[in-house]
Design a protein around this motif. Sequence first.
Motif, short mmCIF file in Angstrom:
data_model
loop_
_atom_site.label_atom_id
_atom_site.label_comp_id
_atom_site.label_asym_id
_atom_site.label_seq_id
_atom_site.Cartn_x
_atom_site.Cartn_y
_atom_site.Cartn_z
N TYR A 346 0.81 -1.21 0.00
CA TYR A 346 0.00 0.00 0.00
C TYR A 346 0.85 1.26 0.00
O TYR A 346 0.40 2.32 -0.46
N GLY A 347 2.08 1.17 0.52
CA GLY A 347 2.99 2.29 0.38
C GLY A 347 3.26 2.58 -1.08
O GLY A 347 3.30 3.74 -1.51
N GLY A 348 3.43 1.53 -1.87
CA GLY A 348 3.59 1.71 -3.30
C GLY A 348 2.39 2.38 -3.93
O GLY A 348 2.52 3.29 -4.76
N ALA A 349 1.19 1.96 -3.53
CA ALA A 349 -0.03 2.56 -4.08
C ALA A 349 -0.11 4.05 -3.80
O ALA A 349 -0.49 4.85 -4.65
N SER A 350 0.28 4.45 -2.58
CA SER A 350 0.17 5.86 -2.20
C SER A 350 1.22 6.72 -2.88
O SER A 350 1.03 7.93 -3.04
N LEU A 351 2.34 6.13 -3.29
CA LEU A 351 3.42 6.90 -3.92
C LEU A 351 3.38 6.86 -5.44
O LEU A 351 4.10 7.62 -6.10
N GLY A 352 2.55 5.98 -5.99
CA GLY A 352 2.55 5.80 -7.44
C GLY A 352 2.19 7.05 -8.21
O GLY A 352 2.72 7.29 -9.31
N GLY A 353 1.30 7.87 -7.67
CA GLY A 353 0.93 9.10 -8.36
C GLY A 353 2.11 10.04 -8.53
O GLY A 353 2.25 10.70 -9.57
N PHE A 354 2.98 10.10 -7.54
CA PHE A 354 4.16 10.96 -7.63
C PHE A 354 5.13 10.46 -8.70
O PHE A 354 5.82 11.25 -9.34
N TRP A 355 5.20 9.14 -8.88
CA TRP A 355 6.06 8.58 -9.92
C TRP A 355 5.46 8.79 -11.30
O TRP A 355 6.15 9.20 -12.24
N LEU A 356 4.15 8.53 -11.46
CA LEU A 356 3.53 8.56 -12.79
C LEU A 356 3.10 9.96 -13.24
O LEU A 356 2.96 10.20 -14.44
N GLU A 357 2.89 10.88 -12.30
CA GLU A 357 2.41 12.22 -12.68
C GLU A 357 3.34 12.91 -13.68
O GLU A 357 2.84 13.48 -14.67
N PRO A 358 4.66 12.92 -13.50
CA PRO A 358 5.51 13.56 -14.52
C PRO A 358 5.36 12.93 -15.90
O PRO A 358 5.39 13.64 -16.92
N PHE A 359 5.21 11.60 -15.96
CA PHE A 359 5.02 10.93 -17.24
C PHE A 359 3.68 11.34 -17.87
O PHE A 359 3.58 11.51 -19.08
N TRP A 360 2.63 11.48 -17.02
CA TRP A 360 1.32 11.92 -17.49
C TRP A 360 1.40 13.34 -18.05
O TRP A 360 0.85 13.63 -19.12
N GLN A 361 2.07 14.22 -17.33
CA GLN A 361 2.19 15.61 -17.78
C GLN A 361 3.00 15.71 -19.06
O GLN A 361 2.72 16.57 -19.91
N LEU A 362 3.98 14.85 -19.22
CA LEU A 362 4.86 14.91 -20.38
C LEU A 362 4.22 14.31 -21.63
O LEU A 362 4.32 14.89 -22.73
N ALA A 363 3.54 13.17 -21.47
CA ALA A 363 3.07 12.46 -22.67
C ALA A 363 1.72 11.79 -22.47
O ALA A 363 1.38 10.86 -23.22
N ALA A 364 0.93 12.23 -21.48
CA ALA A 364 -0.40 11.67 -21.22
C ALA A 364 -0.31 10.15 -21.04
O ALA A 364 0.63 9.65 -20.42
N TRP A 365 -1.27 9.38 -21.58
CA TRP A 365 -1.30 7.95 -21.30
C TRP A 365 -0.09 7.19 -21.82
O TRP A 365 0.43 6.29 -21.13
N PRO A 366 0.43 7.48 -23.03
CA PRO A 366 1.66 6.78 -23.44
C PRO A 366 2.81 7.00 -22.45
O PRO A 366 3.63 6.10 -22.24
N GLY A 367 2.87 8.18 -21.83
CA GLY A 367 3.88 8.42 -20.82
C GLY A 367 3.67 7.54 -19.61
O GLY A 367 4.63 7.00 -19.03
N VAL A 368 2.42 7.36 -19.17
CA VAL A 368 2.11 6.48 -18.04
C VAL A 368 2.53 5.05 -18.37
O VAL A 368 3.09 4.34 -17.51
N ALA A 369 2.27 4.60 -19.59
CA ALA A 369 2.67 3.25 -19.99
C ALA A 369 4.19 3.09 -19.92
O ALA A 369 4.70 2.07 -19.41
N PHE A 370 4.93 4.08 -20.40
CA PHE A 370 6.39 4.01 -20.37
C PHE A 370 6.90 3.98 -18.94
O PHE A 370 7.77 3.17 -18.59
N GLY A 371 6.36 4.85 -18.08
CA GLY A 371 6.75 4.84 -16.67
C GLY A 371 6.44 3.51 -16.01
O GLY A 371 7.17 3.05 -15.11
N SER A 372 5.35 2.88 -16.43
CA SER A 372 4.98 1.57 -15.88
C SER A 372 5.99 0.50 -16.27
O SER A 372 6.41 -0.31 -15.44
N TRP A 373 6.40 0.49 -17.53
CA TRP A 373 7.35 -0.54 -17.99
C TRP A 373 8.69 -0.43 -17.29
O TRP A 373 9.35 -1.44 -17.04
N LEU A 374 9.11 0.79 -16.97
CA LEU A 374 10.38 0.95 -16.24
C LEU A 374 10.34 0.21 -14.90
O LEU A 374 11.29 -0.48 -14.53
N VAL A 375 9.23 0.36 -14.19
CA VAL A 375 9.10 -0.28 -12.88
C VAL A 375 8.91 -1.79 -13.03
O VAL A 375 9.47 -2.58 -12.26
#
Length: 400
Positions: A346-375
């Motif tokens: 659940y710590g991961g769940a609460s911090l995930g927005g901070f990790w994915l938000e920059p990817f969302w701001q940069l490239a919307a959903w494709p950015g979220v997908a890329f950030g996901s694959w890194l992890v």
Amino acid sequence: MIQTRTRAWWRATLALSLGSLLVFLNLYAPQPLLPDLRETYGVSTLVAGLVMSVATLALALSLLVYGPLSDAIGRDRIMRLTLLAAGALSLALALAPTFESLLVLRALQGFVLGGLPAVAIAWMGDEFEPQAMLAAVGLYIGANTLGGISGRVVGGAVGEAAGSSASFLVVGLITLVGVAVFWKLLPKAQAFTPRRFELRGALADLAAHLRNPTLLAAYLLGGLNFLIFINQYSYITFRLAEAPFGLGAQLLGLIFLTYLGGTLGSSLSGRLVRYLSQPACMMMGIGILAVGTLVTLVDSLPVILLGLTVNAFGFFLAHAMASSWVGRHAGRARGSASALYLVFYYGGASLGGFWLEPFWQLAAWPGVAFGSWLVLGVTLGLAAWLWRREGSARCGRVAA
């Protein structure tokens, strides 16, 4: 010890699965309302997401309390009382006058919602034979998915029809009825041996678990996978609320029916482990999650829903294996060991927005997908390490 498929096994598994459903019903009911909350309060996607993040963070922190406490006073009492408090807090959320008060109550609710997840698998470890535990964990994790689905569908449908306050009220009433059934069904613990609670001893147990590389790898794997999986659902609601999809809260709640893929994945985990090792099943689940994320890049609602269903199958397969791995490999203080897994989860769940938000701001959903694959690349490596370690240990036992 309770054996597989006996009457006692079914009764205990049903009770714990019901309790799990109630926990996640409460935890995830607000998620389809996030786009509306963002517009209503004029906040960013990150701030709106705090409705989810504060609850999951409080839940994670609470596990540090409930796990060691359950080793001292037993698991039953903690599960019953915290579920009752969760239902009462849902009713209180219906009366929250401001966004700030909503966040405070959500934090309190998150704290009490940690009671059952912190100790349920430890309860199984105490009472069930090993094979019975593996079978029960799959069904228990499957109930997690049904609770997540129910919370989002009820939250979205009632929220769109009558507002968020009505949504919390309905969830609270459902919870209180469910708690009464849970209270009656859960068998009395027979094999639990209490240990006197000592803060120094509890901290020593937690430190020992963290120094155990076999457990630490599973903790990191579960937390990082959930960081990606649950926050993908938050960002997909923002994507689908915008053009060209334009879905409202009720339809956004229905997208969480894709969690049924997770119900299937977790329920099949007990069968798959007969043929593959647990780490191999973890690797399979992570690979499926990565493929499902790729599918969601297509700008077609049916294809996106297919991708989310695949994601859920893969994630919950890996989660069921990782959580039961911890239960099997914790030499002592199982409550603390299981609680630590969920702290990372659940710590991961609460911090995930901070990790994915920059990817969302940069490239919307494709950015979220890329950030996901890194992890997911990291978690796949952790599962492969566990697989090699298990193979080495097995060879060592054969040689001996």
